[in-house]
Each structure stands twice: as structure tokens, then as C-alpha cells.
Scaffold this active site. Structure first.
Site, PDB file in Angstrom:
ATOM      1  N   CYS A  79       0.840  -1.200   0.000  1.00  0.00           N
ATOM      2  CA  CYS A  79       0.000   0.000   0.000  1.00  0.00           C
ATOM      3  C   CYS A  79       0.871   1.245   0.000  1.00  0.00           C
ATOM      4  CB  CYS A  79      -0.902   0.029   1.231  1.00  0.00           C
ATOM      5  SG  CYS A  79      -2.293  -1.081   1.122  1.00  0.00           S
ATOM      6  N   HIS A  80       0.435   2.246  -0.747  1.00  0.00           N
ATOM      7  CA  HIS A  80       1.145   3.521  -0.787  1.00  0.00           C
ATOM      8  C   HIS A  80       0.824   4.344   0.469  1.00  0.00           C
ATOM      9  CE1 HIS A  80       0.969   2.414  -5.057  1.00  0.00           C
ATOM     10  NE2 HIS A  80       2.069   3.127  -5.183  1.00  0.00           N
ATOM     11  N   MET A 116      -8.263   0.284   0.980  1.00  0.00           N
ATOM     12  CA  MET A 116      -7.554  -0.425   2.052  1.00  0.00           C
ATOM     13  C   MET A 116      -7.585   0.362   3.360  1.00  0.00           C
ATOM     14  SD  MET A 116      -6.991  -3.210   0.671  1.00  0.00           S
ATOM     15  CE  MET A 116      -6.282  -3.890   2.149  1.00  0.00           C
ATOM     16  N   ASP A 131     -11.297  -6.307  22.072  1.00  0.00           N
ATOM     17  CA  ASP A 131     -10.335  -6.140  23.162  1.00  0.00           C
ATOM     18  C   ASP A 131     -10.963  -5.459  24.378  1.00  0.00           C
ATOM     19  OD1 ASP A 131      -7.667  -6.136  24.397  1.00  0.00           O
ATOM     20  OD2 ASP A 131      -7.794  -3.965  24.101  1.00  0.00           O
TER      21      ASP A 131
END
Length: 168
Positions: A79-80, A116, A131
Site C-alpha cells: 500500500c502507498h 484499504m 479487546d
């Protein structure tokens, strides 16, 4: 299914490679992703009431999702790094699951998409919910993480429909 020759991160010799976006035109790009965390009704009520041992589950998960979107290029190898102009994470109560629905939007004006980043924001927000509430419910399930829509760029706009679900 996608033709393997259409995979942009694979060179002709089969090796992984980062796509060169240098010659692409800047355009406004927006992506929306979603996911969910299923849990017991009592855990959902614990989160709604604000009585979870670790504190504000929704607030912390929202911030974790935003922070994750900004770190996507550090987490996913090809990914950029992007100069995001907006990331939002919305978390809503879904008693019918029971659980929480997470939706993230990532936006920028640039040479490559933000799918993304939106998907990473949803994934990390869901993991943070787990969590924060695992002491009350270890059986929670994270699922249905998927792209809802994207706009901008050479490939244009895309919207999830029943006609473009996997396997159809």
C-alpha cells in the site's frame, strides 16, 4: 473471479511489486467499508450503559479505527502512504445481531484509492471492540468486513449490490 493477469501487484514473472501511480491523475477518492461484532445481548447492554471495565468502548474503537487508517501503508506491504483528508468511523448498536455495526469512510485527493484504508479502519475498530469487551464475552465474533463503495480514479465508481457478491 478476477483474471490473474489483472492483478496489479503481480509482475509478469509472478513476483509481488508496488504499483507505480506516478503517471496517474489526481482525483477525489472516497471509500466506505463496513463490518460487525456479534456478542451476547448482555455484553451489548454493558457497552451501551458505559459500564465496561476498560471504559468507553465505542469512543476508543472509533479513535483506533481512525488511527489505523492513517497507518495502513505500515501494515499492508504494497500500500502507498497516503495523505488522507478525512477518515470517519461510525459505530452503531444493532440489537438484532446482537452486536455493533462499524462503518468507516476514507477520503483524499490523490493518485490511488483509499479502499484499504477504509477496510483497515473497520478491521481495527472491530478488534478494539473485542479487546475492550473480551473480559465480559470471549465468544464475540468479528465478521462481514467488506467494501461498500468506492468512487474516483480510473476504474470509476463501484457500489456493493447483490449482483457483485463473491461467488456470483
Amino acid at each position: 473471479m478476477t483474471n490473474p493477469s489483472e492483478l496489479t501487484h503481480i509482475r509478469e514473472d509472478g513476483k509481488a511489486d508496488m504499483v507505480d501511480v506516478g503517471d496517474k491523475s489526481d482525483s477525489q477518492r472516497i471509500a466506505v467499508a463496513e463490518g460487525q461484532v456479534r456478542m451476547s445481548a448482555s455484553t451489548l447492554e454493558l457497552i451501551r450503559s458505559g459500564d465496561a471495565k476498560k471504559g468507553d468502548v465505542i469512543g476508543v474503537a472509533r479513535l483506533a479505527g481512525i488511527m489505523a487508517a492513517k497507518q495502513t501503508s505500515n501494515l499492508i506491504p504494497l500500500c502507498h502512504p497516503l495523505m488522507l483528508t478525512k477518515v470517519s468511523v461510525e459505530i452503531s448498536f444493532a440489537p438484532e445481531l446482537p452486536g455493533l455495526r462499524v462503518e468507516a469512510m476514507a477520503k483524499l485527493t490523490g493518485k490511488t484509492g483509499v479502499e484499504m484504508e477504509a477496510l483497515t479502519a473497520v478491521s481495527i475498530a472491530c478488534l478494539t471492540i473485542y479487546d475492550m469487551a473480551k473480559a465480559a464475552d470471549k465468544s464475540m465474533e468479528i465478521g462481514s468486513i467488506r467494501l461498500v463503495s468506492k468512487s474516483g480514479g480510473k476504474s470509476g465508481d463501484w457500489q456493493r449490490t447483490s449482483a457483485n457478491r463473491p461467488g456470483e
